[in-house]
Design a protein around this motif. Structure first.
Motif, PDB file in Angstrom:
ATOM      1  N   MET A 175       0.818  -1.211   0.000  1.00 15.28           N
ATOM      2  CA  MET A 175       0.000   0.000   0.000  1.00 15.28           C
ATOM      3  C   MET A 175       0.854   1.264   0.000  1.00 15.28           C
ATOM      4  O   MET A 175       0.356   2.353  -0.287  1.00 15.28           O
ATOM      5  CB  MET A 175      -0.948  -0.008   1.206  1.00 15.28           C
ATOM      6  CG  MET A 175      -2.068  -1.041   1.087  1.00 15.28           C
ATOM      7  SD  MET A 175      -2.988  -1.296   2.631  1.00 15.28           S
ATOM      8  CE  MET A 175      -3.868   0.261   2.759  1.00 15.28           C
ATOM      9  N   MET A 176       2.146   1.117   0.292  1.00 14.45           N
ATOM     10  CA  MET A 176       3.069   2.251   0.299  1.00 14.45           C
ATOM     11  C   MET A 176       4.079   2.163  -0.845  1.00 14.45           C
ATOM     12  O   MET A 176       5.035   2.938  -0.896  1.00 14.45           O
ATOM     13  CB  MET A 176       3.821   2.285   1.640  1.00 14.45           C
ATOM     14  CG  MET A 176       2.922   2.321   2.872  1.00 14.45           C
ATOM     15  SD  MET A 176       1.890   3.798   2.920  1.00 14.45           S
ATOM     16  CE  MET A 176       3.149   5.049   3.185  1.00 14.45           C
ATOM     17  N   ASP A 177       3.877   1.242  -1.762  1.00 13.30           N
ATOM     18  CA  ASP A 177       4.822   1.016  -2.859  1.00 13.30           C
ATOM     19  C   ASP A 177       4.931   2.249  -3.756  1.00 13.30           C
ATOM     20  O   ASP A 177       3.985   3.042  -3.881  1.00 13.30           O
ATOM     21  CB  ASP A 177       4.366  -0.187  -3.688  1.00 13.30           C
ATOM     22  CG  ASP A 177       5.456  -0.737  -4.591  1.00 13.30           C
ATOM     23  OD1 ASP A 177       6.191  -1.629  -4.146  1.00 13.30           O
ATOM     24  OD2 ASP A 177       5.575  -0.244  -5.723  1.00 13.30           O
ATOM     25  N   ARG A 183       0.062   0.123  -5.593  1.00 15.31           N
ATOM     26  CA  ARG A 183      -0.656   0.735  -4.470  1.00 15.31           C
ATOM     27  C   ARG A 183      -2.172   0.609  -4.649  1.00 15.31           C
ATOM     28  O   ARG A 183      -2.891   0.262  -3.718  1.00 15.31           O
ATOM     29  CB  ARG A 183      -0.282   2.219  -4.323  1.00 15.31           C
ATOM     30  CG  ARG A 183       1.144   2.461  -3.887  1.00 15.31           C
ATOM     31  CD  ARG A 183       1.316   3.828  -3.208  1.00 15.31           C
ATOM     32  NE  ARG A 183       0.855   4.942  -4.035  1.00 15.31           N
ATOM     33  CZ  ARG A 183       1.557   5.513  -5.013  1.00 15.31           C
ATOM     34  NH1 ARG A 183       2.761   5.040  -5.306  1.00 15.31           N
ATOM     35  NH2 ARG A 183       1.077   6.545  -5.689  1.00 15.31           N
ATOM     36  N   VAL A 211      -5.040   6.968  -4.214  1.00 11.81           N
ATOM     37  CA  VAL A 211      -3.684   7.091  -4.757  1.00 11.81           C
ATOM     38  C   VAL A 211      -3.486   8.476  -5.365  1.00 11.81           C
ATOM     39  O   VAL A 211      -2.445   9.110  -5.209  1.00 11.81           O
ATOM     40  CB  VAL A 211      -3.409   5.985  -5.790  1.00 11.81           C
ATOM     41  CG1 VAL A 211      -2.128   6.269  -6.569  1.00 11.81           C
ATOM     42  CG2 VAL A 211      -3.297   4.629  -5.087  1.00 11.81           C
ATOM     43  N   THR A 216      -3.418   6.417   1.592  1.00  8.50           N
ATOM     44  CA  THR A 216      -3.868   5.023   1.539  1.00  8.50           C
ATOM     45  C   THR A 216      -5.258   4.868   2.127  1.00  8.50           C
ATOM     46  O   THR A 216      -5.854   3.803   2.019  1.00  8.50           O
ATOM     47  CB  THR A 216      -2.914   4.104   2.327  1.00  8.50           C
ATOM     48  OG1 THR A 216      -2.952   4.456   3.721  1.00  8.50           O
ATOM     49  CG2 THR A 216      -1.492   4.219   1.797  1.00  8.50           C
TER      50      THR A 216
END
Length: 221
Positions: A175-177, A183, A211, A216
């Motif tokens: 989720m933090m990619d 994400r 996004v 998130t």
């Protein structure tokens, strides 16, 4: 014996018929009266059968035979160069549900370049994974976030959700990619895990919005 041999030949010929209805009836006959002599032919047919409903009947027929006989042959199919052979063998292993097949569900299969093979591997892995190995499996599955189109992404989300708490650490990392597609997919999976009735499309649209906002959605809870 001659009558039995004649019936065997009739069924084997039916599996090769150009008429899918005849092939379906032949597969049903094999499953209704399991016979070890048919196992090899059933597996061979799975690799080339063009009709989905016939493949499903072939799989059902294989599940009616002893897993001690079918498992080694299905595992051999996982090394086939033929995409459908790998995919259908994985599908059949998931239906049999015998965890002795687990070692054959390799990272190579879970990340196969063919989406259908990968999807079949994900479904099989979730069924076959031994207790205590769910976290490692979730970590491998999470590397596939952002892959493919709707059906592939939905299959991955469902597989991860089926792993329960084991999916949480790799999910939060995804989720933090830095990749927005990763994400979006991870956020949609998290949304779907909390609200299965919302639907995948709704979860994806919400994920895209978050996004775009650079969040998130975790901050809202």
């Amino acid at each position: 014996m001659p009558e039995q041999d004649t019936e065997t030949m009739r069924v084997l010929q039916g599996l090769e018929s150009g008429n899918p209805s005849v092939r379906l009836q032949a597969a049903m006959a094999v499953g209704s009266t399991p016979d070890p002599r048919f196992v090899d032919r059933l597996i061979e047919r799975c690799a080339i059968e063009p009709e989905f409903f016939v493949r499903e009947m072939l799989t059902w027929a294989l599940t009616r035979h002893s897993s001690s006989m079918t498992l080694p042959k299905l595992v051999d199919e996982l090394r086939s160069e033929r995409v459908q052979a790998r995919s259908q063998a994985l599908h059949t292993l998931s239906k049999i549900g015998d965890r002795r097949a687990w070692p054959a569900i390799t990272r190579t299969l879970l990340t196969d370049t063919d989406d259908e093979v990968a999807r079949s591997a994900w479904r099989a892995a979730v069924v076959l994974v031994p207790e205590g190995e769910e976290s490692e499996l979730a970590g491998v599955l999470a590397t596939q976030f952002g892959r493919g189109e709707r059906e592939t992404r939905l299959s991955l989300s469902r597989a991860l959700i089926a792993l329960g708490e084991a999916m949480v650490p790799p999910l939060r990392a995804a989720m933090m990619d830095s990749d927005p597609r990763v994400r979006e997919h991870a956020i949609a999976t998290e949304r779907l895990s909390r609200d299965p009735d919302a639907g995948f499309e709704s979860a994806i649209e919400e994920a895209k919005r978050l996004v775009a906002l650079g969040t998130t959605g975790e901050e809202e809870r």
